[in-house]
Design a protein around this motif. Structure first.
Motif, PDB file in Angstrom:
ATOM      1  N   ALA A  48       0.824  -1.212   0.000  1.00 43.93           N
ATOM      2  CA  ALA A  48       0.000   0.000   0.000  1.00 43.93           C
ATOM      3  C   ALA A  48       0.856   1.259   0.000  1.00 43.93           C
ATOM      4  O   ALA A  48       1.895   1.325   0.664  1.00 43.93           O
ATOM      5  N   ILE A  49       0.412   2.267  -0.759  1.00 43.87           N
ATOM      6  CA  ILE A  49       0.991   3.607  -0.657  1.00 43.87           C
ATOM      7  C   ILE A  49       0.774   4.098   0.779  1.00 43.87           C
ATOM      8  O   ILE A  49      -0.246   3.799   1.405  1.00 43.87           O
ATOM      9  N   GLU A  50       1.710   4.849   1.312  1.00 45.78           N
ATOM     10  CA  GLU A  50       1.580   5.277   2.711  1.00 45.78           C
ATOM     11  C   GLU A  50       0.309   6.075   2.945  1.00 45.78           C
ATOM     12  O   GLU A  50      -0.346   5.916   3.983  1.00 45.78           O
ATOM     13  N   THR A  51      -0.068   6.932   2.005  1.00 49.68           N
ATOM     14  CA  THR A  51      -1.291   7.718   2.207  1.00 49.68           C
ATOM     15  C   THR A  51      -2.548   6.852   2.181  1.00 49.68           C
ATOM     16  O   THR A  51      -3.583   7.238   2.720  1.00 49.68           O
ATOM     17  N   GLU A  52      -2.479   5.665   1.533  1.00 49.53           N
ATOM     18  CA  GLU A  52      -3.566   4.691   1.659  1.00 49.53           C
ATOM     19  C   GLU A  52      -3.566   4.088   3.056  1.00 49.53           C
ATOM     20  O   GLU A  52      -4.616   3.925   3.687  1.00 49.53           O
ATOM     21  N   CYS A  53      -2.373   3.755   3.530  1.00 48.10           N
ATOM     22  CA  CYS A  53      -2.242   3.035   4.791  1.00 48.10           C
ATOM     23  C   CYS A  53      -2.703   3.874   5.980  1.00 48.10           C
ATOM     24  O   CYS A  53      -3.151   3.328   6.996  1.00 48.10           O
ATOM     25  N   ILE A  54      -2.613   5.191   5.873  1.00 47.63           N
ATOM     26  CA  ILE A  54      -3.011   6.035   7.008  1.00 47.63           C
ATOM     27  C   ILE A  54      -4.474   6.429   6.968  1.00 47.63           C
ATOM     28  O   ILE A  54      -4.959   7.069   7.905  1.00 47.63           O
ATOM     29  N   VAL A  55      -5.212   6.044   5.918  1.00 49.59           N
ATOM     30  CA  VAL A  55      -6.645   6.364   5.865  1.00 49.59           C
ATOM     31  C   VAL A  55      -7.391   5.806   7.071  1.00 49.59           C
ATOM     32  O   VAL A  55      -8.198   6.504   7.690  1.00 49.59           O
ATOM     33  N   PRO A  56      -7.169   4.529   7.496  1.00 48.81           N
ATOM     34  CA  PRO A  56      -7.875   4.026   8.681  1.00 48.81           C
ATOM     35  C   PRO A  56      -7.272   4.511  10.007  1.00 48.81           C
ATOM     36  O   PRO A  56      -7.805   4.186  11.076  1.00 48.81           O
ATOM     37  N   LEU A  57      -6.172   5.264   9.924  1.00 46.90           N
ATOM     38  CA  LEU A  57      -5.543   5.777  11.146  1.00 46.90           C
ATOM     39  C   LEU A  57      -5.935   7.225  11.406  1.00 46.90           C
ATOM     40  O   LEU A  57      -6.346   7.583  12.513  1.00 46.90           O
ATOM     41  N   ALA A  58      -5.785   8.066  10.393  1.00 46.44           N
ATOM     42  CA  ALA A  58      -5.956   9.507  10.559  1.00 46.44           C
ATOM     43  C   ALA A  58      -7.434   9.857  10.715  1.00 46.44           C
ATOM     44  O   ALA A  58      -8.202   9.770   9.767  1.00 46.44           O
ATOM     45  N   GLY A  59      -7.821  10.245  11.945  1.00 41.96           N
ATOM     46  CA  GLY A  59      -9.215  10.591  12.222  1.00 41.96           C
ATOM     47  C   GLY A  59      -9.960   9.500  12.956  1.00 41.96           C
ATOM     48  O   GLY A  59     -11.043   9.737  13.491  1.00 41.96           O
ATOM     49  N   LEU A  60      -9.398   8.288  13.005  1.00 45.88           N
ATOM     50  CA  LEU A  60     -10.058   7.175  13.704  1.00 45.88           C
ATOM     51  C   LEU A  60      -9.248   6.669  14.893  1.00 45.88           C
ATOM     52  O   LEU A  60      -9.820   6.220  15.890  1.00 45.88           O
ATOM     53  N   LEU A  61      -7.927   6.722  14.817  1.00 42.19           N
ATOM     54  CA  LEU A  61      -7.066   6.156  15.851  1.00 42.19           C
ATOM     55  C   LEU A  61      -6.641   7.235  16.837  1.00 42.19           C
ATOM     56  O   LEU A  61      -6.236   8.326  16.440  1.00 42.19           O
ATOM     57  N   HIS A  62      -6.710   6.923  18.130  1.00 44.62           N
ATOM     58  CA  HIS A  62      -6.174   7.827  19.136  1.00 44.62           C
ATOM     59  C   HIS A  62      -4.661   7.687  19.144  1.00 44.62           C
ATOM     60  O   HIS A  62      -4.121   6.584  19.257  1.00 44.62           O
ATOM     61  N   ALA A  63      -3.963   8.817  19.037  1.00 43.60           N
ATOM     62  CA  ALA A  63      -2.525   8.791  18.817  1.00 43.60           C
ATOM     63  C   ALA A  63      -1.760   8.140  19.963  1.00 43.60           C
ATOM     64  O   ALA A  63      -0.692   7.559  19.748  1.00 43.60           O
ATOM     65  N   LYS A  64      -2.264   8.207  21.184  1.00 43.35           N
ATOM     66  CA  LYS A  64      -1.521   7.672  22.335  1.00 43.35           C
ATOM     67  C   LYS A  64      -2.018   6.297  22.766  1.00 43.35           C
ATOM     68  O   LYS A  64      -1.230   5.391  23.020  1.00 43.35           O
ATOM     69  N   SER A  65      -3.340   6.130  22.827  1.00 42.16           N
ATOM     70  CA  SER A  65      -3.873   4.884  23.387  1.00 42.16           C
ATOM     71  C   SER A  65      -4.137   3.805  22.333  1.00 42.16           C
ATOM     72  O   SER A  65      -4.230   2.626  22.663  1.00 42.16           O
ATOM     73  N   GLY A  66      -4.274   4.197  21.065  1.00 40.87           N
ATOM     74  CA  GLY A  66      -4.583   3.221  20.030  1.00 40.87           C
ATOM     75  C   GLY A  66      -3.368   2.387  19.639  1.00 40.87           C
ATOM     76  O   GLY A  66      -2.226   2.786  19.847  1.00 40.87           O
ATOM     77  N   GLN A  67      -3.654   1.207  19.104  1.00 40.13           N
ATOM     78  CA  GLN A  67      -2.555   0.337  18.675  1.00 40.13           C
ATOM     79  C   GLN A  67      -2.688   0.019  17.192  1.00 40.13           C
ATOM     80  O   GLN A  67      -3.764  -0.347  16.715  1.00 40.13           O
ATOM     81  N   VAL A  68      -1.561   0.158  16.470  1.00 39.89           N
ATOM     82  CA  VAL A  68      -1.502  -0.147  15.046  1.00 39.89           C
ATOM     83  C   VAL A  68      -0.640  -1.400  14.859  1.00 39.89           C
ATOM     84  O   VAL A  68       0.446  -1.504  15.437  1.00 39.89           O
ATOM     85  N   VAL A  69      -1.129  -2.324  14.036  1.00 39.03           N
ATOM     86  CA  VAL A  69      -0.362  -3.526  13.705  1.00 39.03           C
ATOM     87  C   VAL A  69      -0.289  -3.624  12.184  1.00 39.03           C
ATOM     88  O   VAL A  69      -1.324  -3.647  11.504  1.00 39.03           O
ATOM     89  N   LEU A  70       0.922  -3.638  11.650  1.00 39.07           N
ATOM     90  CA  LEU A  70       1.135  -3.744  10.207  1.00 39.07           C
ATOM     91  C   LEU A  70       1.787  -5.081   9.902  1.00 39.07           C
ATOM     92  O   LEU A  70       2.788  -5.446  10.514  1.00 39.07           O
ATOM     93  N   ALA A  71       1.219  -5.808   8.960  1.00 39.21           N
ATOM     94  CA  ALA A  71       1.803  -7.085   8.550  1.00 39.21           C
ATOM     95  C   ALA A  71       2.121  -7.022   7.066  1.00 39.21           C
ATOM     96  O   ALA A  71       1.320  -6.538   6.261  1.00 39.21           O
ATOM     97  N   GLY A  72       3.279  -7.518   6.700  1.00 33.66           N
ATOM     98  CA  GLY A  72       3.657  -7.507   5.286  1.00 33.66           C
ATOM     99  C   GLY A  72       5.107  -7.885   5.113  1.00 33.66           C
ATOM    100  O   GLY A  72       5.776  -8.324   6.050  1.00 33.66           O
ATOM    101  N   ASP A  73       5.578  -7.679   3.911  1.00 32.59           N
ATOM    102  CA  ASP A  73       6.946  -8.062   3.558  1.00 32.59           C
ATOM    103  C   ASP A  73       7.479  -7.041   2.567  1.00 32.59           C
ATOM    104  O   ASP A  73       7.075  -7.008   1.404  1.00 32.59           O
ATOM    105  N   PRO A  74       8.405  -6.179   2.998  1.00 30.77           N
ATOM    106  CA  PRO A  74       8.956  -5.176   2.074  1.00 30.77           C
ATOM    107  C   PRO A  74       9.768  -5.780   0.941  1.00 30.77           C
ATOM    108  O   PRO A  74      10.114  -5.080  -0.012  1.00 30.77           O
ATOM    109  N   LYS A  75      10.052  -7.073   1.031  1.00 35.55           N
ATOM    110  CA  LYS A  75      10.790  -7.740  -0.034  1.00 35.55           C
ATOM    111  C   LYS A  75       9.862  -8.283  -1.118  1.00 35.55           C
ATOM    112  O   LYS A  75      10.325  -8.843  -2.113  1.00 35.55           O
ATOM    113  N   GLN A  76       8.551  -8.156  -0.917  1.00 36.48           N
ATOM    114  CA  GLN A  76       7.600  -8.535  -1.955  1.00 36.48           C
ATOM    115  C   GLN A  76       7.048  -7.266  -2.602  1.00 36.48           C
ATOM    116  O   GLN A  76       7.611  -6.200  -2.453  1.00 36.48           O
ATOM    117  N   LEU A  77       5.951  -7.385  -3.334  1.00 38.73           N
ATOM    118  CA  LEU A  77       5.473  -6.267  -4.145  1.00 38.73           C
ATOM    119  C   LEU A  77       5.200  -5.028  -3.315  1.00 38.73           C
ATOM    120  O   LEU A  77       4.546  -5.096  -2.263  1.00 38.73           O
TER     121      LEU A  77
END
Length: 1015
Positions: free
Chosen positions: A673-702
């Motif tokens: 995902a483009i970074e600006t796609e990836c932050i769509v579910p974060l920016a405006g929905l996630l609390h910056a201090k108490s919320g938890q983000v988990v990213l799964a993937g492989d930078p060695k793939q597409l």
């Protein structure tokens, strides 16, 4: 005391080549009948090693060993015999026995080579290397002086019963793979000339040259004015492909050693093709789709059309504004600036060229989004009508709904152009420019779209009425990303997007003891540890990363963590996202295995075709009948787990779901995902201090797919996952170990046979992956009768094909590779045995980097499928690398397509296909590129090493790669499979049939089926 001379080290292939040179020397000195090792050693030392002053050859024992290991000789005690394949191969025009005097048989311009480089007749007459040097000089000179070489000179003409086109004779060889062509050397001038010799510039087993007088340097032919001489060219091969040959003919006005020779060159290209290949040939010559001619802007009004009814029902009110974010006027000037190399740059260019930081985060990403959208607009204009394919567009009324008009758009099913329900286009009758009618796309068919226009147009419409058509970009997705970049800054997500140790809490929670829903994960230390850390929230507010190489189970790890949080935290609300609908569907279906279905809600965008919604999750989605229902905010907040694509999560931002409502946000396939796609579910929905983000993937793939070269160049092609792993110490190894409080690298591969996994493991994953797949399944093709080596389920099948394009499609295809793939499909479906078990078409996947190749393969499968009526060939998936990300098959075949180095440069500039020499986009190239990438290729874009990694790691039990090793070897990643240093063949390989050994440094036992290297 004198210094010791440095010892020259020869590679095995170089030793073998010198041995073959020695055999040729024996032939030309009439000593080929000698088989005694001692005699051969003496000839090698006293004659062969001294034949060219200044050269240093290895000792005889080393050469003999290399010849034996490459199976070029047979040795019994002191008897040495060269094998029949070597003998037959070297009986060609290089052979000129020593000791003969040049007595000619009776029967233009100066040499194109510079005098200082041209070998004299005496020099060229003795020694293999001297003649090869001359061939090398000719090959070099041909690159810059081709026109000189193909020209007839001094009255000498070279013709054939077939017509030469610009010095090239093209032959099509059907089915039998054998043909004979006669060439005629004719003296049409007024002076006599000596025909001294002729030769292919590379050795080629598939081509045999014969002439009655056996013309060589020691047996030249005198051609008087008006005389002509015949040379017979026999072409014979055993498989499909493209077989080129370059023939050089040498002439002299007299036989004096000081006289400079002149040369004429002819090219012969034979395409060996089957009946199937003929059906797949280009339907029309390639003609690039051009941009519409510029026309002055005319003031016009737009009449709105009929929006699709019933696509969606909106109970969710839009509260948070989504601005237009129109492309600013300065962008054209900025793009022109970026195309030029200049010492002076304005502030905006400085922002683009500066590293991404919290201070420039919003501004830089918004400029990158503008660059990307501008290129999208350029690209889609190529499909406007009129264009190169169609002068005008005609429409007709829909057979079912007479209020809709149907417009034919060939290629729309392949996203050329990309059109979805709800999109709009503009149409206006020929001769009218002041009014344009906006048509809404109601549905997309195979090669047409159904459009809703205003009643004003419908009342005057008649069938086959002629229109101009303009396609438009759907801006909604870009606008959502613009807002996300703004909200990220406004809502203070710095510690999430730029995490540092200083912002972390000193309190480290204790890791919980967990009883997992999937008990198998408890036996995998890395998976269990990752789930523990995610549940404990050890990394907050920094994101937690699950680095999941191919087949290591990152999605099941993510899903297990979601289930554990849902079970242990009654107040939690989880948002699970992925870049694509298929990945989000997979998340949803796995979550539903152990979670109450009433707690889960899968929300689709209204543009998603209902027929693609999986039946097993349909009752948990917003699909009601044939339309999508977007519930009110209060209803959405009741669900414990929401599953959407990244961009569709923007609906909840617009609906004003409170910040902090979602306690956890999970993103699968985050590396795609483009970074600006990836932050769509974060920016405006996630609390910056108490919320938890988990990213799964492989930078060695597409990675992300982009259209703009400048967006790529200035960092938009780097996903948030990759940026965090690359730039922040929290996610990097310390003393060879990751900090599991922030990132876990999964190590057990549950998919592939160790041989398939070995090279990508060494190249991309520090050799840490452990082959843990079911042994019976992964070994099921180790005894397949068509393997080059039993026990090693990997085949590289070398094919010299042709890079072809057709009509206005810029996408490449390679018919020879399709034919080769079909032969393997037949073999796979025909050879069912105890060790392989039953293989259905659904167990086979075919990957190609170009959409046109995918189309040709599908068409070929339709033909092959008729011979296997009992098989459901529809289950055999053919697709691009992007379509196979996250998928696996028992057998994977890969078509690499590329056979011409001429087009590889395009791939390298625009990140297309499999072959590219560097991961980082070339600043030198990008700074001067035209933005019109689609002129060259409209296939999806990605770095080739990532494409390679995805392609070769989809296979469980058998991997078959079809391609041109000479082209693939230009890429360092592919070179690990096809390494010239470890291949036992001459340095200038051409096409023939054999099995070759490859890189002993990477795959000790790997054998490759190759049809491009002389044995």
């Amino acid at each position: 005391m004198g210094q010791k001379r440095a010892r020259v080290k020869f590679s095995p292939s170089a030793l073998c080549q010198i041995g073959l040179d020695f055999f040729e020397y024996l032939n030309e000195s009439n000593q080929a009948s000698i088989t005694d090792r001692i005699e051969l050693r003496d000839i090698y030392n006293t004659e062969f090693r001294r034949r060219t002053p200044g050269t240093k050859d290895p000792n005889f024992g080393s050469v003999l060993y290399a010849l034996k290991m490459s199976r070029k000789i047979t040795r019994r005690n002191d008897e040495i015999r060269f094998n029949s394949t070597v003998k037959s191969f070297y009986v060609d025009q290089w052979h000129s026995p020593s000791g003969q005097t040049p007595e000619p048989a009776q029967c233009g311009a100066a040499s194109p080579l510079n005098e200082q480089n041209a070998a004299s007749g005496d020099e060229a007459q003795t020694g293999v290397r001297a003649r090869r040097k001359l061939a090398g000089l000719l090959i070099t000179s041909l690159k810059t002086n081709r026109a000189q070489f193909i020209s007839d000179k001094r009255g000498v003409c070279i013709n054939s019963e077939h017509e030469f086109d610009n010095g090239t004779l093209s032959l099509r060889v059907d089915e039998t793979f054998e043909c004979v062509v006669n060439l005629y050397v004719e003296n049409t001038g007024t002076e006599t000339v000596y025909f001294t010799y002729y030769t292919p510039l590379n050795w080629m087993k598939y081509l045999t040259l014969r002439d009655d007088r056996h013309v060589t340097k020691v047996n030249p032919l005198l051609l008087k004015p008006g005389q002509r001489y015949e040379i017979q060219v026999t072409f014979k091969c055993s498989s499909v492909g493209f077989y080129p040959a370059t023939l050089a003919f040498e002439f002299k006005p007299d036989l004096q050693p000081s006289t400079t020779a002149f040369h004429i060159v002819r090219y012969i290209e034979a395409q060996c093709i089957t009946a199937l290949g003929l059906e797949l040939a280009p339907i029309a010559p390639y003609k690039p789709r051009s941009l519409p001619e510029w026309t002055p802007e005319v003031n016009y009004t737009v009449v709105d059309g009929q929006r699709p009814e019933g696509l969606s029902v909106m109970q969710l009110k839009n509260v948070v504004e989504l601005n237009q974010y129109k492309i600013p006027a300065y962008m054209n000037q900025l793009i022109q600036s970026l195309k030029q190399t200049t010492l002076f740059s304005d502030r905006r260019r400085n922002v683009l060229e500066s590293p991404l930081s919290w201070e420039n985060y919003c501004e830089k990403f918004q400029m990158l989004l503008f660059l990307e959208e501008q290129q999208m607009e350029v690209d889609i204009k190529r499909y406007n009508i009129p264009n190169d394919d169609r002068e005008l567009a005609t429409m007709k009324k829909d057979n079912v709904n007479k209020r809709l008009l149907v417009l034919e758009v060939p290629g729309v099913s392949e996203n050329r152009p990309s059109v979805l329900p709800g999109d709009v286009l503009l149409a206006y009758p020929v001769g009218e420019t002041k009014v344009k009618y906006r048509g809404y796309v109601h549905s997309v068919q195979l090669d047409s779209v159904r459009l809703g226009f205003s009643s004003e147009l419908l009342t005057r419409f008649v069938d086959n009425m002629k229109f101009h058509v303009e396609f438009t970009v759907n801006r909604l997705t870009v606008r959502v990303q613009h807002r996300a970049a703004e909200l990220a800054a406004a809502r203070g997500l710095k510690d999430v997007l730029f995490p540092s140790a200083d912002a972390l809490s000193s309190f480290q929670p204790e890791l919980p003891r967990l009883m997992l829903f999937d008990s198998k994960l408890e036996r995998n230390e890395e998976q269990y540890k990752a789930i523990q850390h995610i549940v404990a929230g050890t990394c907050k507010p920094a994101p937690y990363l699950v680095f999941g190489p191919p087949g290591t189970g990152k999605t099941v790890t993510l899903v297990e963590a979601i289930k554990q949080i849902e079970k242990k935290e009654p107040s939690c609300h989880i948002l699970a996202c992925a870049p694509s609908n298929s990945a989000a569907d997979l998340l949803c279906s796995k979550i539903l295995d152990h979670v109450d279905r009433h707690k889960v809600f899968r929300m689709y965008a209204s543009s998603r075709d209902p027929k693609y919604v999986p039946e097993e999750i349909k009752d948990c989605t917003n699909l009601v009948g044939e339309c999508y229902l977007f519930p009110a905010k209060e209803k959405l907040m009741e669900y414990k787990i929401m599953v959407t694509t990244l961009l569709t999560a923007g609906r909840m931002v617009s609906g004003n779901i409170p910040e902090g409502h979602f306690t956890h946000v999970f993103v699968d396939e985050a590396g795609h995902a483009i970074e600006t796609e990836c932050i769509v579910p974060l920016a405006g929905l996630l609390h910056a201090k108490s919320g938890q983000v988990v990213l799964a993937g492989d930078p060695k793939q597409l990675g992300p797919i982009l259209r703009s070269p400048f967006a790529q160049k200035y960092g938009m092609g780097v996903s948030l996952l990759e940026r965090l792993m690359k730039d922040f110490p929290l996610y990097q190894k310390e003393e060879g170990v990751f900090n599991n409080s922030f990132v876990t690298k999964l190590l057990k591969n549950y998919r592939s046979h160790p041989a398939i996994l070995k090279v990508p493991n060494e190249l991309f994953y520090d050799g840490e992956l452990q082959a843990s797949a079911d042994e019976m399944l992964r070994n099921s093709y180790c005894r397949w009768q068509h393997l080059p080596k039993q026990g090693f389920p990997l085949i590289f099948h070398g094919v010299m094909g042709v890079d072809a394009r057709e009509a206005s499609s810029p996408s490449f295809f390679n018919v020879a590779e399709v034919e080769t793939l079909m032969s393997y499909v037949r073999k796979l479906l025909e050879t069912q045995g105890k060790s392989q078990g039953t293989l259905a078409p659904k167990d086979i996947g075919i990957i190609a980097p170009y959409r046109k190749q995918v189309q040709k393969i599908r068409k070929a499968l339709e033909k092959v499928g008729k011979d296997f009526k009992f098989k459901d060939m529809n289950g055999l998936k053919v697709g691009s690398v992007e379509e196979f990300q996250g998928q696996e098959r028992k057998v994977i075949m890969v078509s690499t397509v590329r056979s011409s180095s001429n087009f590889v440069e395009i791939d390298q500039k625009f990140n297309l296909g499999f072959v590219k020499n560097e991961k980082v986009y070339s600043t030198t190239h990008a700074g001067t590129l035209s933005c019109n990438i689609k002129t060259y290729c409209s296939d999806t874009l990605s770095f080739s090493f990532q494409r390679y990694n995805v392609a070769v790691t989809r296979a469980k039990a058998l991997l078959i790669v079809v391609g041109n090793p000479r082209v693939l070897n230009t890429d360092p990643t592919w070179a690990r499979y096809v390494s010239h240093d470890c291949l036992l063949f001459p340095a200038q390989p051409t096409v023939t049939s054999l099995i070759i050994l490859i890189s002993k440094t990477t795959v000790q036992n790997l054998l490759v089926r190759n049809e491009m290297v002389p044995h």
